[in-house]
Motif scaffolding. Structure first.
Motif, PDB file in Angstrom:
ATOM      1  N   ALA A 115      -6.767  53.831 -50.098  1.00  0.00           N
ATOM      2  CA  ALA A 115      -7.803  53.838 -49.072  1.00  0.00           C
ATOM      3  C   ALA A 115      -7.714  52.614 -48.171  1.00  0.00           C
ATOM      4  N   GLY A 116      -6.845  51.656 -48.533  1.00  0.00           N
ATOM      5  CA  GLY A 116      -6.692  50.467 -47.710  1.00  0.00           C
ATOM      6  C   GLY A 116      -7.763  49.429 -47.954  1.00  0.00           C
ATOM      7  N   ILE A 117      -8.581  49.637 -48.957  1.00  0.00           N
ATOM      8  CA  ILE A 117      -9.674  48.701 -49.214  1.00  0.00           C
ATOM      9  C   ILE A 117      -9.140  47.435 -49.870  1.00  0.00           C
ATOM     10  N   ILE A 157     -16.577  54.796 -38.061  1.00  0.00           N
ATOM     11  CA  ILE A 157     -15.636  54.114 -38.944  1.00  0.00           C
ATOM     12  C   ILE A 157     -14.375  54.953 -39.083  1.00  0.00           C
TER      13      ILE A 157
ATOM     14  N   GLY B  36      -4.591  50.005 -44.061  1.00  0.00           N
ATOM     15  CA  GLY B  36      -5.074  48.671 -44.362  1.00  0.00           C
ATOM     16  C   GLY B  36      -4.430  47.660 -43.429  1.00  0.00           C
ATOM     17  N   VAL B 138     -17.751  47.358 -46.895  1.00  0.00           N
ATOM     18  CA  VAL B 138     -16.410  46.766 -47.020  1.00  0.00           C
ATOM     19  C   VAL B 138     -15.695  47.269 -48.277  1.00  0.00           C
ATOM     20  N   ILE B 141     -14.880  51.652 -47.498  1.00  0.00           N
ATOM     21  CA  ILE B 141     -14.088  52.262 -46.429  1.00  0.00           C
ATOM     22  C   ILE B 141     -13.244  51.195 -45.761  1.00  0.00           C
ATOM     23  N   TRP B 142     -12.054  51.582 -45.312  1.00  0.00           N
ATOM     24  CA  TRP B 142     -11.253  50.640 -44.549  1.00  0.00           C
ATOM     25  C   TRP B 142     -11.520  50.808 -43.062  1.00  0.00           C
ATOM     26  N   PHE B 143     -11.630  49.714 -42.384  1.00  0.00           N
ATOM     27  CA  PHE B 143     -11.635  49.654 -40.923  1.00  0.00           C
ATOM     28  C   PHE B 143     -11.302  48.207 -40.613  1.00  0.00           C
ATOM     29  N   ARG B 145     -11.686  44.788 -40.401  1.00  0.00           N
ATOM     30  CA  ARG B 145     -12.846  44.038 -40.850  1.00  0.00           C
ATOM     31  C   ARG B 145     -13.316  42.984 -39.862  1.00  0.00           C
TER      32      ARG B 145
END
Lengths: 480, 327
Positions: A115-117, A157, B36, B138, B141-143, B145
């Protein structure tokens, strides 16, 4: 939702993650070579996981103040934990892919990396299109905002524009059944409401790839069924889904392919059915490891009865026409039978104190804990409520009649207890087990013959009247 | 068991194959993008492009910040006006009755200085806690930051706007004209303040995830900065002291406090001491300087801001990967 023409609307979702993160020396070319000699070459790859590793520094989370950092700058380097090690696989576009693993196998870490978190220690994840993750069904809501505001926030988002979210808004609220609460702050929602909204948002905003953690772990029966419907629909729209679960049933039900993780390593990758078998093997090995750890120490010295071992044999072996059972069994969980086979469990016990009244209890269950048979020896093995056995070693056989069970693994627990069941002297869970293989991919627990017949009712007079009227209305148009 | 790690014959269902003809494969593969933020992805330009691509989200987050700030208060948005008014009232009472000075139209000076100084303090404070405060999002979800501290700064433009409105009203009440000719300098000062705010906001937001001390330290640092910046007192006090003690060439050194050029510019243009009678102008002699002097000072501040922004973004990207673990 359905009235949104997806091809046209994709033009609107301009600032999607598809275009957003700019990686240098990105690996599509290298990827192409790699996949050429193994994984999936036919269809477009939706998610590519390449040699992904994640190492956690265990003490780092504890040291939150500058003082601790300054006083112990080098402390972090010692205790490390490898949560994920060199995991690689591709997920093809349009498939529903499962990631199976027991608790602590690294599957949640993998999900967060995909998820890239979290950022991997090594390796990378490549994604085609927009990716949405549903972690613990939370979807990342802001507690101070209302449901409505959170829907729009989540949409942005994901990189969707406002009009797109507005078009899907009613469907989202309908599905989540939150009409009267949609303008209430999310912090006042119950966990069920939050889960419903999260699931609804993630599936209705139509990401190209959807990551779901323990999809059906939350919510009541009705909502779970609705989610299942939605998941099936999502799949039929040709979108990619990755379901992370520890439940073999979920994966069997939804996924075409699956990866199995054990202790941070990918131990199997392939069709879901094979993966489930590999997963069960890993689970058994893990249970064995855990059970073997304290062999003698855990045995209470003054227990009047010690459960030594147990193994299972099928009816043919029990009749003595096959090879001797003990010689054949390499592990006490290797027995594989067809549905409807009688099975015998042979339990070895040692009686140390003949004066204490004892009875045995045998249970048959699924690895997930669903109880199928639960029987104490009261009334068996000689009739009394307790076993009156002399000191020494004994072997008790329990004969189960034909078991109409479907594909899956089944485990035996043995308990030695007081005749009223009030106190347990000894208990060995999962001491033995067997698998049923029907050779088909079926769902459900029972292999009971099912027949069906179809009756088409004759058309009623009322219906014929309707037909006539319709015909009558159409008639004038056909007359020139 | 490891021998099964590689697929023996992965057979995706035939239905998916028919959906995606083989000719489309090459084109599709090139659309795979890393997810990411990568550790090597530190180009300041690419980060800005990324924030721009997510401008919808930036707008939504900014709106959300503004909304949620006063969500559970009875007076709501009115606090944006009440807060500076009460502050001005307190300082005016103190500096008119308790410690009377000779400053004419003291509330005007105070309002102009506090407007621009407040923009910096509220932005940096909000920016510093933006990642920690949004941990719910945070960790899920990824966006990009860095949008969070930027949105925190942007949302404080609303507070700033309300302070400017009060200032304008006060100018009308006092019927005192600002220096229209140099109004562009004030706008440039706002821009410089925003760069400074984003720079420090981004830097501190990332550090705050690892050291929660940052928030406490920041509170003190901003208090110190407030008293080292000519908001309630007159710039001439400090400048004349430095000039008398060390010599006129050292006056420039004062400008290393990046807030001083910004605040003095704002006071020079909006409070506009040139509008007072000559005998009152005397105490502002060091503030009545040519336009170039202000522009040079602002450029020094801008340099500090850009350095803070570059360093901040670098640090941010380095630490970003561990945010979810730390929160």
């Amino acid at each position: 939702m359905s009235e949104m023409p997806s091809a046209a609307s994709s033009e609107h979702r301009s600032p999607g993650p598809a275009a957003a993160p700019l990686g240098r020396g990105a690996g599509p070319d290298r990827r192409a070579e790699e996949t050429g000699n193994g994984a999936v070459e036919d269809s477009a790859v939706a998610v590519s996981v390449i040699e992904l590793s994640k190492i956690f520094r265990l003490d780092a989370s504890g040291a939150k103040t500058a003082k601790e950092r300054l006083l112990h700058p080098s402390r972090g380097s010692n205790s490390k934990f490898t949560a994920l090690e060199q995991v690689s696989f591709d997920v093809v576009q349009g498939e529903t892919f499962g990631v199976l693993g027991h608790n602590g196998s690294g599957k949640s870490t993998l999900l967060k990396l995909m998820a890239g978190i979290m950022r991997p220690t090594a390796g990378r994840v490549l994604v085609r299109g927009r990716l949405a993750a549903l972690l613990e069904l939370g979807a990342g809501f802001h507690p101070d905002l209302t449901g409505r505001e959170n829907i729009y926030l989540n949409g942005s988002i994901l990189g969707l524009d406002r009009n797109y979210v507005r078009a899907a808004f009613n469907d989202i609220v309908d599905f989540a059944e939150l009409h009267q609460f949609i303008d209430v702050q999310v912090k006042h929602y119950s966990s069920g409401m939050r889960a419903r909204l999260g699931f609804s948002v993630a599936t209705h905003l139509e990401p190209d790839v959807l990551l779901i953690d323990e999809v059906l772990a939350v919510g009541d029966e009705t909502f779970r069924n609705k989610c299942m419907e939605r998941v099936h629909k999502f799949r039929s729209m040709g979108r990619t889904m990755i379901i992370v679960s520890h439940s073999a049933d979920t994966v069997r039900q939804l996924c075409s392919r699956a990866a199995v993780l054990d202790q941070g390593r990918l131990i199997h990758l392939g069709p879901a059915d094979d993966a489930i078998v590999a997963y069960r093997k890993a689970l058994n090995a893990r249970q064995q490891r855990l059970a073997d750890k304290p062999p003698g120490a855990a045995r209470p010295a003054k227990s009047p009865v010690v459960i030594e071992s147990a193994h299972l044999i099928d009816a043919i072996e029990a009749a003595g026409t096959s090879t001797p059972p003990r010689h054949r069994a390499t592990s006490n969980k290797d027995l594989v039978v067809k549905p409807g086979t009688p099975v015998t469990a042979v339990v070895t016990i040692s009686v140390h104190d003949a004066t204490v009244p004892v009875r045995l209890r045998i249970t048959l269950r699924t690895p997930e804990g669903l109880l199928l048979i639960n029987r104490a020896t009261s009334g068996l093995l000689g009739g009394g409520s307790s076993l009156d056995l002399p000191e020494g070693r004994h072997e008790a056989s329990f004969h189960f009649g034909p078991l109409p069970l479907r594909d899956g693994q089944y485990l035996i627990d043995i308990t030695a207890e007081t005749p009223d069941g009030g106190h347990q002297f000894a208990r060995r869970a999962g001491l033995a087990g067997f698998s049923v293989e029907a050779g088909g991919r079926g769902l459900g627990l029972l292999a009971v013959p099912v027949t069906a017949e179809l009756v088409t009712p004759k058309p009623t007079p009322r219906r014929r009247a309707d037909d006539r009227r319709e015909a009558g209305e159409r008639a004038p148009t056909s007359v020139p | 068991m490891t021998d099964t790690a590689r697929p023996t014959s992965p057979s995706p269902s035939t239905s998916t194959e028919s959906h995606f003809p083989a000719t489309a494969v090459d084109e599709d593969r090139s659309r795979l993008r890393p997810i990411g933020t990568l550790p090597d992805d530190t180009g300041i330009l690419s980060q800005m492009v990324r924030v721009w691509r997510y401008r919808d989200l930036l707008l939504n987050l900014t709106k959300r910040e503004v909304k949620s700030r006063h969500k559970n208060s009875a007076l709501g948005v009115a606090w944006n006006l009440l807060n500076p008014l009460l502050q001005m009232f307190i300082y005016t009472v103190v500096f008119t009755y308790f410690m009377p000075g000779r400053t004419p139209m003291f509330p005007l000076k105070l309002l102009s200085g506090m407007a621009i100084f407040g923009l910096f303090t509220t932005s940096v404070t909000a920016g510093a806690s933006s990642i920690v405060g949004n941990s719910a999002v945070v960790t899920k979800i990824w966006f990009p930051r860095e949008i969070l501290p930027v949105a925190a700064v942007a949302s404080n433009l609303v507070t700033f706007a309300s302070r400017v409105i009060i200032l304008v009203v006060a100018l009308i009440i006092y019927w005192h004209a600002p220096d229209w000719k140099d109004m562009w300098l004030a706008l440039f000062a706002v821009f410089v303040t925003l760069v400074l705010s984003v720079g420090f906001g981004v830097l501190l937001s990332a550090l705050n995830v690892f050291f929660r001390d940052v928030e406490h330290f920041l509170e003190l640092a901003l208090l110190a900065l407030f008293w080292f910046t000519p908001v309630v007192w007159n710039y001439s006090f400090l400048a004349s002291y430095v000039i008398d003690r060390f010599g006129p060439q050292w006056e420039r050194l004062i400008m290393l406090n990046p807030l001083i050029p910004v605040v003095t510019t704002f006071e020079r243009v909006l409070y506009n001491p040139t509008g007072f009678p000559p005998e009152q102008q005397q105490q502002f002699d060091l503030l009545i300087r040519p336009t170039e002097w202000y522009l040079q000072n602002l450029l020094v501040s801008l340099t500090v801001g850009v350095v803070a922004l570059v360093v901040g973004l670098r640090v941010f990207t380095r630490l970003e990967g561990s945010f979810a673990e730390q929160l």
